[in-house]
Motif scaffolding. Structure first.
Motif, PDB file in Angstrom:
ATOM      1  N   GLU A 104       0.836  -1.204   0.000  1.00 22.83           N
ATOM      2  CA  GLU A 104       0.000   0.000   0.000  1.00 22.83           C
ATOM      3  C   GLU A 104       0.868   1.251   0.000  1.00 22.83           C
ATOM      4  O   GLU A 104       0.582   2.212  -0.708  1.00 22.83           O
ATOM      5  CB  GLU A 104      -0.949  -0.006   1.202  1.00 22.83           C
ATOM      6  N   ARG A 105       1.943   1.229   0.795  1.00 22.38           N
ATOM      7  CA  ARG A 105       2.873   2.362   0.839  1.00 22.38           C
ATOM      8  C   ARG A 105       3.526   2.577  -0.521  1.00 22.38           C
ATOM      9  O   ARG A 105       3.614   3.692  -1.010  1.00 22.38           O
ATOM     10  CB  ARG A 105       3.957   2.077   1.890  1.00 22.38           C
ATOM     11  N   GLU A 106       3.977   1.476  -1.144  1.00 16.23           N
ATOM     12  CA  GLU A 106       4.595   1.570  -2.470  1.00 16.23           C
ATOM     13  C   GLU A 106       3.617   2.141  -3.496  1.00 16.23           C
ATOM     14  O   GLU A 106       3.986   2.985  -4.302  1.00 16.23           O
ATOM     15  CB  GLU A 106       5.075   0.189  -2.938  1.00 16.23           C
ATOM     16  N   ARG A 107       2.372   1.676  -3.441  1.00 15.68           N
ATOM     17  CA  ARG A 107       1.358   2.172  -4.380  1.00 15.68           C
ATOM     18  C   ARG A 107       1.099   3.655  -4.161  1.00 15.68           C
ATOM     19  O   ARG A 107       1.049   4.438  -5.108  1.00 15.68           O
ATOM     20  CB  ARG A 107       0.058   1.378  -4.234  1.00 15.68           C
ATOM     21  N   GLY A 120      12.921   3.996 -10.019  1.00 21.93           N
ATOM     22  CA  GLY A 120      12.920   2.724  -9.306  1.00 21.93           C
ATOM     23  C   GLY A 120      12.457   1.541 -10.123  1.00 21.93           C
ATOM     24  O   GLY A 120      12.091   0.512  -9.563  1.00 21.93           O
ATOM     25  N   GLY A 121      12.435   1.679 -11.446  1.00 21.26           N
ATOM     26  CA  GLY A 121      12.010   0.576 -12.299  1.00 21.26           C
ATOM     27  C   GLY A 121      10.505   0.473 -12.476  1.00 21.26           C
ATOM     28  O   GLY A 121      10.018  -0.431 -13.141  1.00 21.26           O
ATOM     29  N   ALA A 122       9.766   1.396 -11.885  1.00 22.23           N
ATOM     30  CA  ALA A 122       8.308   1.395 -12.037  1.00 22.23           C
ATOM     31  C   ALA A 122       7.945   1.819 -13.454  1.00 22.23           C
ATOM     32  O   ALA A 122       8.755   2.376 -14.190  1.00 22.23           O
ATOM     33  CB  ALA A 122       7.672   2.341 -11.022  1.00 22.23           C
ATOM     34  N   VAL A 123       6.698   1.546 -13.835  1.00 30.91           N
ATOM     35  CA  VAL A 123       6.226   1.827 -15.189  1.00 30.91           C
ATOM     36  C   VAL A 123       4.821   2.417 -15.117  1.00 30.91           C
ATOM     37  O   VAL A 123       4.012   2.000 -14.294  1.00 30.91           O
ATOM     38  CB  VAL A 123       6.212   0.532 -16.037  1.00 30.91           C
ATOM     39  N   ALA A 124       4.550   3.379 -15.995  1.00 31.70           N
ATOM     40  CA  ALA A 124       3.201   3.924 -16.149  1.00 31.70           C
ATOM     41  C   ALA A 124       2.677   3.487 -17.511  1.00 31.70           C
ATOM     42  O   ALA A 124       3.435   3.369 -18.471  1.00 31.70           O
ATOM     43  CB  ALA A 124       3.227   5.441 -16.049  1.00 31.70           C
ATOM     44  N   MET A 125       1.377   3.235 -17.590  1.00 33.62           N
ATOM     45  CA  MET A 125       0.754   2.798 -18.840  1.00 33.62           C
ATOM     46  C   MET A 125      -0.546   3.567 -19.037  1.00 33.62           C
ATOM     47  O   MET A 125      -1.279   3.818 -18.072  1.00 33.62           O
ATOM     48  CB  MET A 125       0.451   1.302 -18.791  1.00 33.62           C
ATOM     49  N   ARG A 126      -0.803   3.951 -20.287  1.00 32.86           N
ATOM     50  CA  ARG A 126      -2.059   4.633 -20.607  1.00 32.86           C
ATOM     51  C   ARG A 126      -2.478   4.289 -22.030  1.00 32.86           C
ATOM     52  O   ARG A 126      -1.693   3.774 -22.823  1.00 32.86           O
ATOM     53  CB  ARG A 126      -1.914   6.143 -20.456  1.00 32.86           C
ATOM     54  N   SER A 127      -3.708   4.608 -22.352  1.00 36.33           N
ATOM     55  CA  SER A 127      -4.219   4.462 -23.708  1.00 36.33           C
ATOM     56  C   SER A 127      -4.103   5.809 -24.402  1.00 36.33           C
ATOM     57  O   SER A 127      -4.368   6.851 -23.797  1.00 36.33           O
ATOM     58  CB  SER A 127      -5.692   4.043 -23.671  1.00 36.33           C
ATOM     59  N   SER A 128      -3.737   5.793 -25.669  1.00 39.49           N
ATOM     60  CA  SER A 128      -3.653   7.049 -26.417  1.00 39.49           C
ATOM     61  C   SER A 128      -5.022   7.709 -26.543  1.00 39.49           C
ATOM     62  O   SER A 128      -5.107   8.914 -26.733  1.00 39.49           O
ATOM     63  CB  SER A 128      -3.063   6.803 -27.810  1.00 39.49           C
ATOM     64  N   GLY A 158      -5.458  10.757 -19.903  1.00 35.76           N
ATOM     65  CA  GLY A 158      -5.606  11.216 -18.531  1.00 35.76           C
ATOM     66  C   GLY A 158      -5.726  10.087 -17.525  1.00 35.76           C
ATOM     67  O   GLY A 158      -5.554  10.288 -16.332  1.00 35.76           O
ATOM     68  N   THR A 159      -6.052   8.899 -17.999  1.00 37.89           N
ATOM     69  CA  THR A 159      -6.153   7.737 -17.126  1.00 37.89           C
ATOM     70  C   THR A 159      -4.849   6.957 -17.228  1.00 37.89           C
ATOM     71  O   THR A 159      -4.545   6.395 -18.276  1.00 37.89           O
ATOM     72  CB  THR A 159      -7.338   6.839 -17.522  1.00 37.89           C
ATOM     73  N   VAL A 160      -4.086   6.954 -16.148  1.00 37.88           N
ATOM     74  CA  VAL A 160      -2.760   6.335 -16.147  1.00 37.88           C
ATOM     75  C   VAL A 160      -2.700   5.275 -15.054  1.00 37.88           C
ATOM     76  O   VAL A 160      -3.034   5.541 -13.906  1.00 37.88           O
ATOM     77  CB  VAL A 160      -1.660   7.397 -15.904  1.00 37.88           C
ATOM     78  N   LEU A 161      -2.286   4.091 -15.440  1.00 33.31           N
ATOM     79  CA  LEU A 161      -2.048   3.010 -14.489  1.00 33.31           C
ATOM     80  C   LEU A 161      -0.561   2.983 -14.179  1.00 33.31           C
ATOM     81  O   LEU A 161       0.260   3.212 -15.063  1.00 33.31           O
ATOM     82  CB  LEU A 161      -2.488   1.672 -15.079  1.00 33.31           C
ATOM     83  N   ARG A 162      -0.218   2.693 -12.937  1.00 36.73           N
ATOM     84  CA  ARG A 162       1.192   2.669 -12.531  1.00 36.73           C
ATOM     85  C   ARG A 162       1.496   1.328 -11.881  1.00 36.73           C
ATOM     86  O   ARG A 162       0.691   0.813 -11.103  1.00 36.73           O
ATOM     87  CB  ARG A 162       1.491   3.813 -11.558  1.00 36.73           C
ATOM     88  N   TYR A 163       2.665   0.793 -12.218  1.00 39.48           N
ATOM     89  CA  TYR A 163       3.057  -0.519 -11.737  1.00 39.48           C
ATOM     90  C   TYR A 163       4.448  -0.456 -11.123  1.00 39.48           C
ATOM     91  O   TYR A 163       5.343   0.173 -11.686  1.00 39.48           O
ATOM     92  CB  TYR A 163       3.071  -1.534 -12.893  1.00 39.48           C
ATOM     93  N   THR A 164       4.622  -1.144 -10.006  1.00 34.79           N
ATOM     94  CA  THR A 164       5.951  -1.253  -9.418  1.00 34.79           C
ATOM     95  C   THR A 164       6.815  -2.098 -10.342  1.00 34.79           C
ATOM     96  O   THR A 164       6.310  -2.774 -11.250  1.00 34.79           O
ATOM     97  CB  THR A 164       5.903  -1.925  -8.031  1.00 34.79           C
TER      98      THR A 164
END
Length: 99
Positions: free
Chosen positions: A13-16, A49-57, A61-67
């Motif tokens: 939860e902290r990482e998120r 930190g190696g994390a990644v963000a992903m979105r649809s073109s 405005g809606t961005v998902l983020r992953y550790t």
């Protein structure tokens, strides 16, 4: 000493929370080679930190983020075919039309 389930949950939860608190307004988004600006596509940005963000073109405005661990697990799963889509089974009316 191994983490308890409660400690693991709290750490994740902290990482998120930290990941979603990052200012990503200046990240460089990239998409698969060969896609045009006007085409629908998935865009990826590397985060600290190696994390990644992903979105649809189509919805930037809606961005998902992953550790890093989440992204690595996803990529390995995709390479192994875990997310391959199977063709849906034909509906009854389509089967009748083929007969």
């Amino acid at each position: 000493m191994a983490e308890t389930e409660e400690q693991i949950k709290a750490r994740k939860e902290r990482e998120r929370d930290e990941l979603y608190a990052l200012d990503i307004s200046d990240v460089e988004w990239r998409s698969a080679p060969g896609t045009e600006e006007h085409e629908e596509r998935v865009e990826i940005a590397n985060l600290p930190g190696g994390a990644v963000a992903m979105r649809s073109s189509l919805d930037p405005g809606t961005v998902l983020r992953y550790t890093e661990a989440e992204w690595r697990a996803f990529v390995l799963g995709a390479r192994d075919g875990e997310f391959d889509l199977e063709a849906p089974a034909p509906r009854n009316d389509e089967q009748a039309a083929e007969a």
